[in-house]
Motif scaffolding. Structure first.
Motif: not given
Ligand SMILES: CC(C)(COP(=O)(O)OP(=O)(O)OC[C@H]1O[C@@H](n2cnc3c(N)ncnc32)[C@H](O)[C@@H]1OP(=O)(O)O)[C@@H](O)C(=O)NCCC(=O)NCCS
Length: 174
Positions: A13-28
């Motif tokens: 619930s905390h920092n969800q946008t940041e978590v999603e952005s870090q997941i996206r970085d790993i993805f690419f």
């Protein structure tokens, strides 16, 4: 990696946008596809193998966090026979007959510097236990026929291998 935490994405619930952005970085970072003709093509690719799962199956998405950094993620779907998914991943349909024994599938990626340290194993065991508790009978992945990650999946019990049109299907019973 001893202090690394495995967290369910739906409970972040905390920092969800940041978590999603870090997941996206790993993805690419880990994707074999590096070139995109347009931003639209890049966004469609991300939706196909990442966004679709986080949006529709957040309960089956897990992350590994070490020192406040997402170092790996796994995305699961309990039943691959899914018309919305077939629209964006039409290649799935050619393996449909194997979905009876191996209905679930997953995508897993770890940050390059976190690979080979047990993160992938922790993530995959978490998802496989969750699927097993929900009485899902099997799970599969698809990878390239010459891909190095085959050895990781073999170690994790994906012992049913089928090769077709350059795709390697690997299944594990739960
Ligand atoms: C594949 C991947 C998810 C594995 O995660 P990982 O954290 O590096 O793997 P682990 O350290 O947890 O290894 C678990 C086991 O698999 C083995 N293993 C992992 N990668 C291996 C490889 N390339 N060759 C042989 N064995 C391997 C490990 O030796 C370990 O065995 P053990 O349990 O007997 O000690 C990760 O390396 C990764 O993200 N790779 C790049 C992207 C990728 O290929 N993603 C999968 C797309 S289908």
């Amino acid at each position: 990696m001893s202090k690394a935490l495995i967290l369910n994405f739906s409970q972040v619930s905390h920092n969800q946008t940041e978590v999603e952005s870090q997941i996206r970085d790993i993805f690419f970072m880990t994707s074999s596809k590096k070139e995109f003709h347009s931003q639209k093509e890049k966004e469609e690719f991300e939706w196909k193998y990442l966004g679709f799962y986080l949006k529709n199956f957040p309960d089956f998405s897990w992350i590994c966090v070490d020192a406040n950094i997402v170092v790996g993620y796994i995305l699961g779907i309990p039943y691959s026979q899914n018309e919305d998914l077939y629209k964006i991943q039409p290649h799935l349909k050619q393996f449909e007959s194997y979905f009876v024994d191996y209905p679930a599938h997953l995508h897993i990626n770890c940050r390059p510097e976190a690979q080979g340290k047990g993160v992938g194993k922790q993530l995959i065991m978490t998802l496989l236990n969750q699927l097993s508790e929900q009485k899902i009978r099997g799970v599969h992945i698809m990878t390239g026929t010459t891909s190095l990650n085959r050895h990781f999946y073999l170690k994790m019990g994906f012992d049913r291998e089928i090769e077709h049109t350059g795709i390697l299907f690997m299944g594990a019973k739960l």
